[in-house]
Motif scaffolding. Structure first.
Motif, PDB file in Angstrom:
ATOM      1  N   VAL A  15     116.694  33.594 -35.696  1.00  0.00           N
ATOM      2  CA  VAL A  15     116.619  34.404 -36.909  1.00  0.00           C
ATOM      3  C   VAL A  15     117.278  35.749 -36.654  1.00  0.00           C
ATOM      4  N   GLU A  16     117.725  36.361 -37.753  1.00  0.00           N
ATOM      5  CA  GLU A  16     118.096  37.768 -37.735  1.00  0.00           C
ATOM      6  C   GLU A  16     117.105  38.496 -38.623  1.00  0.00           C
ATOM      7  N   ILE A  17     116.543  39.584 -38.113  1.00  0.00           N
ATOM      8  CA  ILE A  17     115.505  40.326 -38.818  1.00  0.00           C
ATOM      9  C   ILE A  17     116.046  41.701 -39.197  1.00  0.00           C
ATOM     10  N   SER A  18     116.227  41.923 -40.495  1.00  0.00           N
ATOM     11  CA  SER A  18     116.617  43.241 -40.994  1.00  0.00           C
ATOM     12  C   SER A  18     115.344  44.044 -41.157  1.00  0.00           C
ATOM     13  N   VAL A  19     115.202  45.120 -40.389  1.00  0.00           N
ATOM     14  CA  VAL A  19     113.950  45.864 -40.316  1.00  0.00           C
ATOM     15  C   VAL A  19     114.200  47.337 -40.620  1.00  0.00           C
ATOM     16  N   PRO A  20     113.313  47.995 -41.376  1.00  0.00           N
ATOM     17  CA  PRO A  20     113.483  49.436 -41.599  1.00  0.00           C
ATOM     18  C   PRO A  20     113.695  50.166 -40.281  1.00  0.00           C
ATOM     19  N   ALA A  21     114.717  51.016 -40.242  1.00  0.00           N
ATOM     20  CA  ALA A  21     115.158  51.620 -38.981  1.00  0.00           C
ATOM     21  C   ALA A  21     114.034  52.348 -38.247  1.00  0.00           C
ATOM     22  N   GLY A  22     113.148  53.000 -38.997  1.00  0.00           N
ATOM     23  CA  GLY A  22     112.090  53.774 -38.373  1.00  0.00           C
ATOM     24  C   GLY A  22     111.071  52.950 -37.621  1.00  0.00           C
ATOM     25  N   ARG A  23     111.061  51.634 -37.844  1.00  0.00           N
ATOM     26  CA  ARG A  23     110.089  50.781 -37.174  1.00  0.00           C
ATOM     27  C   ARG A  23     110.749  49.707 -36.320  1.00  0.00           C
ATOM     28  N   ALA A  24     112.052  49.839 -36.104  1.00  0.00           N
ATOM     29  CA  ALA A  24     112.786  48.833 -35.340  1.00  0.00           C
ATOM     30  C   ALA A  24     112.344  48.783 -33.876  1.00  0.00           C
ATOM     31  N   VAL A  25     112.163  49.949 -33.252  1.00  0.00           N
ATOM     32  CA  VAL A  25     111.750  49.990 -31.848  1.00  0.00           C
ATOM     33  C   VAL A  25     110.364  49.374 -31.695  1.00  0.00           C
ATOM     34  N   GLU A  26     109.487  49.689 -32.636  1.00  0.00           N
ATOM     35  CA  GLU A  26     108.133  49.125 -32.620  1.00  0.00           C
ATOM     36  C   GLU A  26     108.185  47.596 -32.647  1.00  0.00           C
ATOM     37  N   LEU A  27     108.989  47.044 -33.547  1.00  0.00           N
ATOM     38  CA  LEU A  27     109.072  45.593 -33.661  1.00  0.00           C
ATOM     39  C   LEU A  27     109.730  44.978 -32.428  1.00  0.00           C
ATOM     40  N   ALA A  28     110.801  45.620 -31.940  1.00  0.00           N
ATOM     41  CA  ALA A  28     111.477  45.101 -30.750  1.00  0.00           C
ATOM     42  C   ALA A  28     110.525  45.056 -29.556  1.00  0.00           C
ATOM     43  N   LYS A  29     109.741  46.119 -29.373  1.00  0.00           N
ATOM     44  CA  LYS A  29     108.779  46.140 -28.262  1.00  0.00           C
ATOM     45  C   LYS A  29     107.718  45.062 -28.427  1.00  0.00           C
ATOM     46  N   ARG A  30     107.290  44.857 -29.652  1.00  0.00           N
ATOM     47  CA  ARG A  30     106.272  43.821 -29.895  1.00  0.00           C
ATOM     48  C   ARG A  30     106.806  42.442 -29.531  1.00  0.00           C
ATOM     49  N   LEU A  31     108.045  42.173 -29.891  1.00  0.00           N
ATOM     50  CA  LEU A  31     108.649  40.883 -29.543  1.00  0.00           C
ATOM     51  C   LEU A  31     108.853  40.750 -28.037  1.00  0.00           C
ATOM     52  N   PHE A  46     117.964  26.650 -42.046  1.00  0.00           N
ATOM     53  CA  PHE A  46     119.166  27.368 -41.624  1.00  0.00           C
ATOM     54  C   PHE A  46     119.882  27.988 -42.816  1.00  0.00           C
ATOM     55  N   MET A  47     120.263  29.256 -42.671  1.00  0.00           N
ATOM     56  CA  MET A  47     120.996  30.043 -43.665  1.00  0.00           C
ATOM     57  C   MET A  47     120.167  30.380 -44.899  1.00  0.00           C
ATOM     58  N   ASN A  48     118.837  30.398 -44.742  1.00  0.00           N
ATOM     59  CA  ASN A  48     117.970  30.866 -45.820  1.00  0.00           C
ATOM     60  C   ASN A  48     117.172  32.065 -45.339  1.00  0.00           C
ATOM     61  N   SER A  49     116.722  32.914 -46.288  1.00  0.00           N
ATOM     62  CA  SER A  49     116.022  34.124 -45.895  1.00  0.00           C
ATOM     63  C   SER A  49     114.849  34.408 -46.813  1.00  0.00           C
ATOM     64  N   VAL A  50     113.938  35.243 -46.303  1.00  0.00           N
ATOM     65  CA  VAL A  50     112.772  35.652 -47.062  1.00  0.00           C
ATOM     66  C   VAL A  50     112.411  37.067 -46.624  1.00  0.00           C
ATOM     67  N   THR A  51     111.908  37.879 -47.546  1.00  0.00           N
ATOM     68  CA  THR A  51     111.414  39.208 -47.198  1.00  0.00           C
ATOM     69  C   THR A  51     109.914  39.114 -46.942  1.00  0.00           C
ATOM     70  N   THR A  52     109.479  39.608 -45.794  1.00  0.00           N
ATOM     71  CA  THR A  52     108.096  39.415 -45.381  1.00  0.00           C
ATOM     72  C   THR A  52     107.669  40.517 -44.422  1.00  0.00           C
ATOM     73  N   THR A  53     106.427  40.426 -43.940  1.00  0.00           N
ATOM     74  CA  THR A  53     105.908  41.327 -42.920  1.00  0.00           C
ATOM     75  C   THR A  53     105.974  40.629 -41.571  1.00  0.00           C
ATOM     76  N   VAL A  54     106.554  41.305 -40.580  1.00  0.00           N
ATOM     77  CA  VAL A  54     106.723  40.724 -39.247  1.00  0.00           C
ATOM     78  C   VAL A  54     105.939  41.555 -38.246  1.00  0.00           C
ATOM     79  N   PHE A  55     104.918  40.946 -37.649  1.00  0.00           N
ATOM     80  CA  PHE A  55     104.055  41.650 -36.688  1.00  0.00           C
ATOM     81  C   PHE A  55     103.613  43.017 -37.220  1.00  0.00           C
ATOM     82  N   GLY A  56     103.199  43.020 -38.477  1.00  0.00           N
ATOM     83  CA  GLY A  56     102.658  44.237 -39.069  1.00  0.00           C
ATOM     84  C   GLY A  56     103.684  45.177 -39.659  1.00  0.00           C
ATOM     85  N   LEU A  63     103.797  36.096 -38.410  1.00  0.00           N
ATOM     86  CA  LEU A  63     104.150  35.886 -39.813  1.00  0.00           C
ATOM     87  C   LEU A  63     103.033  35.193 -40.566  1.00  0.00           C
ATOM     88  N   SER A  64     102.869  35.539 -41.842  1.00  0.00           N
ATOM     89  CA  SER A  64     101.992  34.763 -42.709  1.00  0.00           C
ATOM     90  C   SER A  64     102.774  33.636 -43.372  1.00  0.00           C
TER      91      SER A  64
END
Length: 385
Positions: free
Chosen positions: A183-199, A156-166, A147-148
């Motif tokens: 945290v809970e990360i709402s991620v565009p569905a097409g890149r969810a697997v990519e982000l999950a693997k990165r984590l 706790f219970m606050n959110s921000v829209t950002t770029t996560v691992f690209g 994250l930048s």
């Protein structure tokens, strides 16, 4: 893998339930919770729409702040529990339960249509995002590397829209269902697997399934919709008074307000409590008895047979959709963190004080139980300094 609300979800991974649970408490785990519906409410009258359906004070939320709230019916029953966030982008973001997806959407759409017919400006957008929950004391360390934004400023219970691992366009909300920082990360569905693997490339992060999610949330004293709360229970009976906004209590302008506020004043006949017990583990529908083995509820029969879980006996969850009488366990499991049996259930209000000695009936034998304060394991939610 097990069926859950029309989805196929992992019960546990190769590490097993116990190790996964303890790893989440000590380090960090990744849960796929994409089954939970995500909805945007947009338009000038978005707050009016949501406040006409829930008990919380949505208007007072600061930009970026969210809250747990309850969707109620005219009888004061809980239709669903929701997280509603007033986003920095100027809309309301709602996360709800998969088992309630159809009825929640119908209620929201119906109310939106009524308001638009009256000249109001409000619209709904059902998001096609995936939802990943990173939970545990190592969450900030793991996520900050991608994250930048400074996670130390996100409380706790606050959110921000950002770029996560690209991956751009991710909504990061500091919340979760384990009692740990996370945290809970709402991620565009097409890149969810990519982000999950990165984590999951981070050795500190293990994948976790429904079994660990259930035992972690029970240790944290958190309700599971359909077991501990449903349309037959009120916020007061469920011990969720904190969800009632102060302004809303005075205005009494939410569904079921007259019944709910009468219970606030006069006390309900039953209350949700925590229990510890000795002997075999207790599961949902286990009868709760007095110390002498007598029924503690006026309305329920001891030994009443209930539907078995639709999922798996390890989960301690069920398809309960009928009133749980006082004297009934609604969630229960052996606590991996504490090494003893824990449970939640409903008892008559007179027996709800912490320290009250009761008993539970497991396989037609009675075992000592004690009403206990919740959470069973202290929560570790992060509050920014």
């Amino acid at each position: 893998m097990v069926p859950f609300a029309g989805w196929s979800l992992p019960l546990h991974f190769e590490q097993g339930h116990l190790r996964s649970h303890l790893h989440t408490r000590s380090r960090c785990s990744l849960f796929d919770v994409s089954h939970m519906p995500q909805t945007r409410v947009i338009g000038r009258d978005r707050v009016r729409l949501v406040e006409s359906l829930v008990v919380g004070d949505i208007a007072e939320l600061r930009p970026g702040q969210g809250t747990l709230t309850l969707l109620t019916n005219e009888k004061g029953g809980i239709v669903d529990d929701l997280i509603v966030t007033n986003t920095l982008e100027g809309d309301l973001y709602i996360v709800s339960n998969a088992g309630c997806a159809d009825k929640d959407l119908a209620i929201l759409q119906g109310r939106a249509a009524e308001l638009r017919a009256a000249g109001c400006d409000v619209h709904l957008e059902v998001l096609d995002n995936a939802l990943l929950a990173l939970q545990g004391p190592s969450t900030a360390q793991v996520l900050q590397a991608g994250l930048s934004d400074d996670l130390a400023k996100l409380s706790f219970m606050n959110s921000v829209t950002t770029t996560v691992f690209g991956v751009p366009g991710c909504r990061v909300t500091r919340c979760g269902y384990t009692g740990e920082d996370g945290v809970e990360i709402s991620v565009p569905a097409g890149r969810a697997v990519e982000l999950a693997k990165r984590l999951l490339d981070v050795p500190e992060v293990w994948p976790a399934g429904l079994a660990a999610r259930d035992s972690l949330r029970l240790e944290a004293g958190l309700c599971l919709y359909g077991n501990d709360i449903d349309e037959t229970t009120t916020p007061v009976e469920a011990g969720l008074l904190r969800t009632l906004g102060k302004r809303r209590r005075v205005a009494m302008d939410f569904p079921g307000a007259a019944i709910i506020m009468a219970q606030v004043k006069e006390k309900p006949k039953r209350k949700r409590v925590g229990l510890t017990s000795v002997g075999p583990p207790v599961r949902p529908h286990t009868p709760i008895l007095g110390p002498e083995g007598t029924p503690v509820g006026r309305w329920g029969a001891v030994g009443l047979v209930w539907p078995r879980s639709e999922l798996h006996p390890q989960l301690g969850t069920s398809s309960l959709r009928v009133p749980a009488p006082p004297g009934t366990v609604t969630s229960g499991c052996p606590s991996p963190s504490l090494g003893k049996n824990i449970a939640m259930g409903y008892v008559e209000t007179a027996l709800s004080r912490a320290g009250t000695a009761l008993s539970v009936e497991v396989r037609k034998k009675q075992h000592p139980a004690l009403v206990t304060k919740m959470p069973f394991v202290p929560t570790q939610y992060y509050t920014a300094k």
